[in-house]
Design an enzyme around this catalytic site. Structure first.
Site, PDB file in Angstrom:
ATOM      1  N   SER A 106       0.823  -1.213   0.000  1.00 29.36           N
ATOM      2  CA  SER A 106       0.000   0.000   0.000  1.00 29.36           C
ATOM      3  C   SER A 106       0.856   1.262   0.000  1.00 29.36           C
ATOM      4  O   SER A 106       0.515   2.250  -0.673  1.00 29.36           O
ATOM      5  CB  SER A 106      -0.958  -0.008   1.192  1.00 29.36           C
ATOM      6  OG  SER A 106      -0.267  -0.075   2.417  1.00 29.36           O
ATOM      7  N   ARG A 160       1.271   4.309  -3.013  1.00 27.50           N
ATOM      8  CA  ARG A 160       1.008   5.705  -2.681  1.00 27.50           C
ATOM      9  C   ARG A 160       2.227   6.593  -2.885  1.00 27.50           C
ATOM     10  O   ARG A 160       2.101   7.744  -3.310  1.00 27.50           O
ATOM     11  CB  ARG A 160       0.495   5.783  -1.230  1.00 27.50           C
ATOM     12  CG  ARG A 160      -0.937   5.290  -1.092  1.00 27.50           C
ATOM     13  CD  ARG A 160      -1.322   4.925   0.330  1.00 27.50           C
ATOM     14  NE  ARG A 160      -2.748   4.606   0.440  1.00 27.50           N
ATOM     15  CZ  ARG A 160      -3.294   3.467   0.037  1.00 27.50           C
ATOM     16  NH1 ARG A 160      -2.523   2.532  -0.475  1.00 27.50           N
ATOM     17  NH2 ARG A 160      -4.587   3.267   0.154  1.00 27.50           N
ATOM     18  N   GLY A 174      -6.516  -3.041  -7.804  1.00 27.01           N
ATOM     19  CA  GLY A 174      -7.594  -2.094  -7.580  1.00 27.01           C
ATOM     20  C   GLY A 174      -7.102  -0.732  -7.141  1.00 27.01           C
ATOM     21  O   GLY A 174      -7.662   0.303  -7.526  1.00 27.01           O
ATOM     22  N   ARG A 192     -14.929  -4.650 -10.617  1.00 30.41           N
ATOM     23  CA  ARG A 192     -14.906  -3.825  -9.398  1.00 30.41           C
ATOM     24  C   ARG A 192     -15.700  -2.536  -9.575  1.00 30.41           C
ATOM     25  O   ARG A 192     -15.621  -1.884 -10.620  1.00 30.41           O
ATOM     26  CB  ARG A 192     -13.467  -3.494  -9.021  1.00 30.41           C
ATOM     27  CG  ARG A 192     -12.638  -4.743  -8.766  1.00 30.41           C
ATOM     28  CD  ARG A 192     -11.733  -4.567  -7.602  1.00 30.41           C
ATOM     29  NE  ARG A 192     -10.796  -5.675  -7.494  1.00 30.41           N
ATOM     30  CZ  ARG A 192      -9.767  -5.689  -6.681  1.00 30.41           C
ATOM     31  NH1 ARG A 192      -9.534  -4.633  -5.920  1.00 30.41           N
ATOM     32  NH2 ARG A 192      -8.961  -6.722  -6.614  1.00 30.41           N
ATOM     33  N   SER A 219     -12.163   2.701   0.626  1.00 34.84           N
ATOM     34  CA  SER A 219     -11.392   3.884   1.006  1.00 34.84           C
ATOM     35  C   SER A 219     -10.540   4.378  -0.152  1.00 34.84           C
ATOM     36  O   SER A 219     -10.097   5.530  -0.161  1.00 34.84           O
ATOM     37  CB  SER A 219     -10.492   3.566   2.203  1.00 34.84           C
ATOM     38  OG  SER A 219      -9.488   2.624   1.844  1.00 34.84           O
ATOM     39  N   SER A 274     -11.991   0.873   6.151  1.00 32.97           N
ATOM     40  CA  SER A 274     -10.537   0.891   5.926  1.00 32.97           C
ATOM     41  C   SER A 274      -9.907   2.248   6.229  1.00 32.97           C
ATOM     42  O   SER A 274      -9.085   2.754   5.464  1.00 32.97           O
ATOM     43  CB  SER A 274     -10.220   0.466   4.486  1.00 32.97           C
ATOM     44  OG  SER A 274     -10.794  -0.781   4.178  1.00 32.97           O
ATOM     45  N   ASP A 284      -8.462  -6.745   4.618  1.00 37.01           N
ATOM     46  CA  ASP A 284      -7.533  -7.704   4.015  1.00 37.01           C
ATOM     47  C   ASP A 284      -7.158  -8.827   4.975  1.00 37.01           C
ATOM     48  O   ASP A 284      -6.607  -9.848   4.554  1.00 37.01           O
ATOM     49  CB  ASP A 284      -6.269  -7.002   3.518  1.00 37.01           C
ATOM     50  CG  ASP A 284      -6.500  -6.258   2.209  1.00 37.01           C
ATOM     51  OD1 ASP A 284      -7.526  -6.530   1.552  1.00 37.01           O
ATOM     52  OD2 ASP A 284      -5.663  -5.409   1.842  1.00 37.01           O
ATOM     53  N   LYS A 323     -13.075  -7.796  -3.793  1.00 38.08           N
ATOM     54  CA  LYS A 323     -11.613  -7.901  -3.859  1.00 38.08           C
ATOM     55  C   LYS A 323     -11.246  -8.792  -5.048  1.00 38.08           C
ATOM     56  O   LYS A 323     -12.010  -8.924  -6.004  1.00 38.08           O
ATOM     57  CB  LYS A 323     -11.067  -8.449  -2.544  1.00 38.08           C
ATOM     58  CG  LYS A 323     -11.348  -7.557  -1.337  1.00 38.08           C
ATOM     59  CD  LYS A 323     -10.569  -6.266  -1.403  1.00 38.08           C
ATOM     60  CE  LYS A 323     -10.724  -5.449  -0.135  1.00 38.08           C
ATOM     61  NZ  LYS A 323      -9.891  -4.217  -0.146  1.00 38.08           N
TER      62      LYS A 323
END
Length: 423
Positions: A17, A21, A85, A114, A161, A188, A304, A331
């Site tokens: 993650s 980012r 995603g 999704r 989120s 999340s 998760d 997911k």
């Protein structure tokens, strides 16, 4: 997978993650960012390729990547996010900032299911032109460039989120700034915190009222920085839980408690399931026999962990109710259905709820059956750890899925004593 006892020490893989980012923030910042310890996986490589298609220049450095960003361009090709995603959501919003032309984003079969409509509607409120090519709110997504006007939008926080994170990123380069109002209690939340922490490290200014209102100044120019990606609690969680399930003793290094990570919640959950947990510096150690845990567990902020908590619950002799994860249906697989199907093969009684699972654990499990990962990396890793704790082991199909988030999973598993053969 054969019955095994997990013992030893490994280095946590880099956070998926945070890698996503940081790449995206570096793209929006003028200058060269040095990114140490990024995760190299199918998902994060998809984000790096997306950055390059939108104008970033990259070069390798020892132990990382240098990414030069700031000047976005119209992509020369379709942005293929593969199975990611996070990449789809972040770069749908960021694509509105290209100077002209169109960006087209798509991915694999899972990605093309999704939900995207809430994000598309919010972007339209902020002046973007974007739509689903199938007109059903799913990818492929087409985004017209020309910049983002900004303004005010409302979006539900109860699906993903990632929608909120995507709006935060794109709004930093909007002309007027943005006011993002989140309706409902967002899922999340730590992932929103992670997005804001990364953007602040790059000099972007965001004001917030809890998780209900976010205000982002427009026309911001981020400043490049040196960023070391922390170890990933999401990946480390599998082996920490494995120590609890197999009466082992596992230490995982490189887990930084200073940066928000949703799946650091595994520490508290393992304690509830009877594991012995010790946190010292950047090392987490779990040892001893555990598992008995009854009652209700809320995974709303850490969805998760659902596959892993489900396998822990399967070894309990009590009833465990897992709540707050209705969004786990969207997911890589429908994780509620996937876990219910596979645990039933092992003789575990599982009921699928609207927002979770009710698991009546069977205590010791025999195994001796074939389990399927349903094309989902976290389902495969959770079932692998569970199989190690059975008396006969299991065959698990879907090992190729680990390339999505944890390519070294089986290598690390072998280091810790997991006995297996790849057929």
């Amino acid at each position: 997978m054969f019955p095994s006892r997990l013992i030893g020490e490994i280095e946590a893989p880099p956070s998926k993650s945070y890698t996503h980012r940081v790449y995206a923030a570096a793209l929006l910042s003028h200058g060269s960012t040095r990114i140490a310890n990024p995760l190299r996986s199918r998902d994060t490589d998809a984000t790096l390729r997306s950055c390059i298609l939108l104008g970033a220049k990259t070069r390798d450095m020892d132990g990382g990547v240098i990414l030069e960003g700031g000047d976005l361009k119209t992509p020369e090709d379709v942005i293929d996010v593969e199975n990611s995603g996070t990449t789809l959501r972040l770069f749908t919003a960021i694509s509105s900032l290209i100077p002209r032309g169109y960006a087209i984003l798509t991915g694999d079969e899972s990605i093309r299911r999704r939900p995207m409509k809430p994000l598309l509607d919010a972007l339209k409120d902020l002046g973007a032109e974007c739509w689903s090519s199938k007109l059903d709110g799913t990818a492929p997504i087409i985004v017209r460039g020309g910049g983002l006007r900004g303004g005010e939008t409302r979006i539900s926080g109860e699906i993903s989120s990632q929608f909120i994170s995507a709006l935060l990123y794109a709004s930093t380069r909007s002309r007027l700034g943005a006011r993002i109002i989140v309706e409902g209690d967002p899922v999340s939340k730590p992932y929103i915190d992670a997005s804001i922490e990364v953007l602040k490290r790059f000099g972007f200014k965001i004001r917030r009222d809890g998780y209900s209102v976010f205000e982002v100044d427009g026309r911001q120019s981020g400043r490049p920085c040196d960023f070391r990606i922390p170890g990933d609690f999401s990946s480390a969680a599998f082996f920490l839980a494995g120590a609890c399930l197999t009466e082992g003793d596992v230490r995982v290094r490189g887990l930084d408690p200073r940066l928000p990570q949703a799946d650091s919640a595994i520490i508290d959950f393992l304690s509830r399931f009877g594991g012995c947990v010790e946190y010292s510096g950047d090392v987490v150690r779990v040892w001893g026999a555990g598992v008995e845990c009854g009652g209700e567990l809320d995974l709303r902020d850490c969805p998760d962990l659902l596959p892993l908590i489900a396998v822990l619950a399967a070894r309990s002799r009590d009833r465990v109710i897992i709540r707050g994860v209705g969004h786990a249906r969207f997911k890589e697989s429908d994780r509620l259905d996937s876990m219910a199907v596979e645990l039933r093969k092992l003789g575990v009684e599982v009921k699928v709820l609207d927002d979770g699972l009710e698991v009546r654990g069977a205590g010791r499990l025999r195994g001796g059956c074939v389990l399927d990962a349903h094309g989902d990396h976290r389902v495969f890793m959770a079932l692998t750890i569970l199989a190690a704790s059975t008396s006969e082991g299991c065959i698990i199909e879907g090992a190729e899925t680990i390339e999505i988030s944890y390519p070294q999973f089986l290598e690390h598993a072998r280091i810790l004593g997991l006995r297996f053969e790849v057929i």
